[in-house]
Design an enzyme around this catalytic site. Structure first.
Site, PDB file in Angstrom:
ATOM      1  N   ASP A 138       0.833  -1.201   0.000  1.00 45.29           N
ATOM      2  CA  ASP A 138       0.000   0.000   0.000  1.00 45.29           C
ATOM      3  C   ASP A 138       0.875   1.262   0.000  1.00 45.29           C
ATOM      4  O   ASP A 138       1.944   1.267  -0.604  1.00 45.29           O
ATOM      5  CB  ASP A 138      -0.921  -0.036   1.233  1.00 45.29           C
ATOM      6  CG  ASP A 138      -2.262   0.624   0.999  1.00 45.29           C
ATOM      7  OD1 ASP A 138      -2.287   1.861   0.888  1.00 45.29           O
ATOM      8  OD2 ASP A 138      -3.275  -0.085   0.931  1.00 45.29           O
ATOM      9  N   HIS A 170      -3.741   6.067   3.632  1.00 44.97           N
ATOM     10  CA  HIS A 170      -4.462   4.878   3.177  1.00 44.97           C
ATOM     11  C   HIS A 170      -3.920   3.592   3.788  1.00 44.97           C
ATOM     12  O   HIS A 170      -4.668   2.777   4.345  1.00 44.97           O
ATOM     13  CB  HIS A 170      -4.392   4.824   1.652  1.00 44.97           C
ATOM     14  CG  HIS A 170      -5.282   3.825   1.007  1.00 44.97           C
ATOM     15  ND1 HIS A 170      -4.851   2.561   0.660  1.00 44.97           N
ATOM     16  CD2 HIS A 170      -6.572   3.889   0.620  1.00 44.97           C
ATOM     17  CE1 HIS A 170      -5.844   1.907   0.083  1.00 44.97           C
ATOM     18  NE2 HIS A 170      -6.903   2.687   0.048  1.00 44.97           N
ATOM     19  N   SER A 327     -11.280  -0.875  -0.515  1.00 48.81           N
ATOM     20  CA  SER A 327      -9.989  -0.857   0.176  1.00 48.81           C
ATOM     21  C   SER A 327     -10.156  -1.159   1.654  1.00 48.81           C
ATOM     22  O   SER A 327      -9.278  -1.745   2.287  1.00 48.81           O
ATOM     23  CB  SER A 327      -9.328   0.519   0.038  1.00 48.81           C
ATOM     24  OG  SER A 327      -8.675   0.672  -1.179  1.00 48.81           O
TER      25      SER A 327
END
Length: 381
Positions: A138, A170, A327
């Site tokens: 990520d 994220h 996600s």
């Protein structure tokens, strides 16, 4: 008469100078390369014994610049102009030349999911993900967060070399859903005792080249990860990316990937890559009422669903926040895989996947819901 001859000689000399100047400009213009782009050059399997130096020469001789040669994929990332692309496609040792596409994180905006997938039932039995290594491929993880235990990692983003800094937030959010600690503060992850590894392949804008992702997956293979979480994806397929994902799975790793946030489009699949590859577990998103999130991608490649709406998790700087997206659903599945492996350490990745899918709660049409909502309590029986 002499003056006239001198004038003619001067005129001839000037003409010659201008002719040479314009001729030189034409040569320079003709020799100037077209706009260069990033590509992945794959070599034929019959050339697998070809040395790295020879592969580099093949690309360099065509005017290309090799950026990276992969370990498990018989290919190299390179910068090429249009002429080099055409010439390499004709080379007998080259299997393919594909654009080095860019993937983006699947998060939309700004949790309850742990109970929804029945993880606390395993926690109460003493199974919390111990001795299971999870690679979070990520944007990095903020390792200073008091609710996270990051054991290692690596960065494959050239301009951002620290995997423990997360400019996009994220990766840190994803990591918390997988394994936020059971320490009385913040939130609780699906598998709080699992070992997190920050594999940075997305930059601070949430984007990353496919070649960076390939490097990240290769790192996960080489470092014996048990689970890979990829809350990212792109609209374009890639032979090289599929090859390394398949290699990870054949190496025994459970690979969970976000299906995408493209919603549905009639009977057409909107599932992105790498989730679209059969070897991955493609994850869609539902809300707290088990209704499919409107943004969740649909298609025959979809495998399971998990909570992905208003998911509360860790953020950089020791903070917390709620995000939406496939996600956010995917780390529920990666965490569930870690829980199962902590209870059944001898199970193969194929067994883990089969149990997650075969015990999922049916929610509706598989095109939109896959096998249904994962139930880790049932899967670990």
């Amino acid at each position: 008469m002499r003056s006239k001859k001198l004038w003619i000689s001067l005129l001839f000399a000037l003409t010659l100078i201008f002719t040479m100047a314009f001729s030189n400009m034409s040569v320079q213009a003709a020799g100037k390369s077209s706009t260069e782009k990033k590509y992945i050059v794959g070599f034929k399997q019959t050339m697998s014994a070809m040395s790295s130096a020879k592969k580099k020469d093949v690309i360099s001789e065509k005017g290309g610049k090799v950026q990276k040669q992969f370990k498990y994929v018989n290919a190299a990332a390179a910068t090429l102009d249009e002429k080099a692309v055409k010439e390499l496609k004709k080379d007998p040792s080259v299997a393919y030349v594909e654009e080095d596409h860019i993937a983006h994180e699947y998060a939309q905006s700004v949790p309850y999911g742990i109970s929804q997938i029945k993880a606390p039932a395993l926690h109460s039995q003493g199974y919390t993900g111990s001795n299971v290594k999870v690679a979070v491929i990520d944007s990095g993880i903020d390792s200073s967060h008091p609710d996270l235990n990051v054991r290692g990692g690596a960065s494959f983003v050239p301009s951002e070399t620290n995997p423990y800094q997360d400019g996009s937030s994220h990766g840190t959010h994803v990591a918390g859903t997988i394994a936020a600690l059971n320490n009385s503060i913040g939130v609780l992850g699906v598998s709080p005792s699992a070992s997190l590894y920050a594999v940075k392949v997305l930059d601070s804008t949430g984007s990353g080249q496919y070649s960076w992702i390939i490097n990240g997956i290769e790192w996960a293979i080489s470092n014996n990860m048990d689970v890979i979480n990829m809350s990212l994806g792109g609209p374009s397929g890639s032979t090289a990316l599929k090859t390394v994902v398949d290699k990870a799975v054949s190496s025994g790793i459970v690979v969970a990937a976000a299906a995408g946030n493209e919603g549905s489009s009639g009977s057409s699949s909107t599932v992105g890559y790498p989730a679209k590859y059969p070897s991955t577990i493609a994850v869609g998103a539902v809300n707290s009422s088990n209704q499919r999130a409107s943004f969740s991608s649909a298609g025959s490649e979809l495998d399971v669903m998990a909570p992905g709406v208003s998911i509360q998790s860790t953020l950089p700087g020791g903070t917390y926040g709620a995000y939406n997206g496939t996600s956010m659903a995917t780390p529920h599945v990666a965490g569930a895989a870690a829980l199962i492996l902590s209870k059944h350490p001898t199970w193969t990745n194929a067994q883990v996947r089969d149990r997650l899918e075969s015990t999922a709660t049916y929610l509706g049409n598989s095109f939109y819901y896959g096998k249904g909502l994962i139930n880790v309590q049932a899967a670990a029986q």
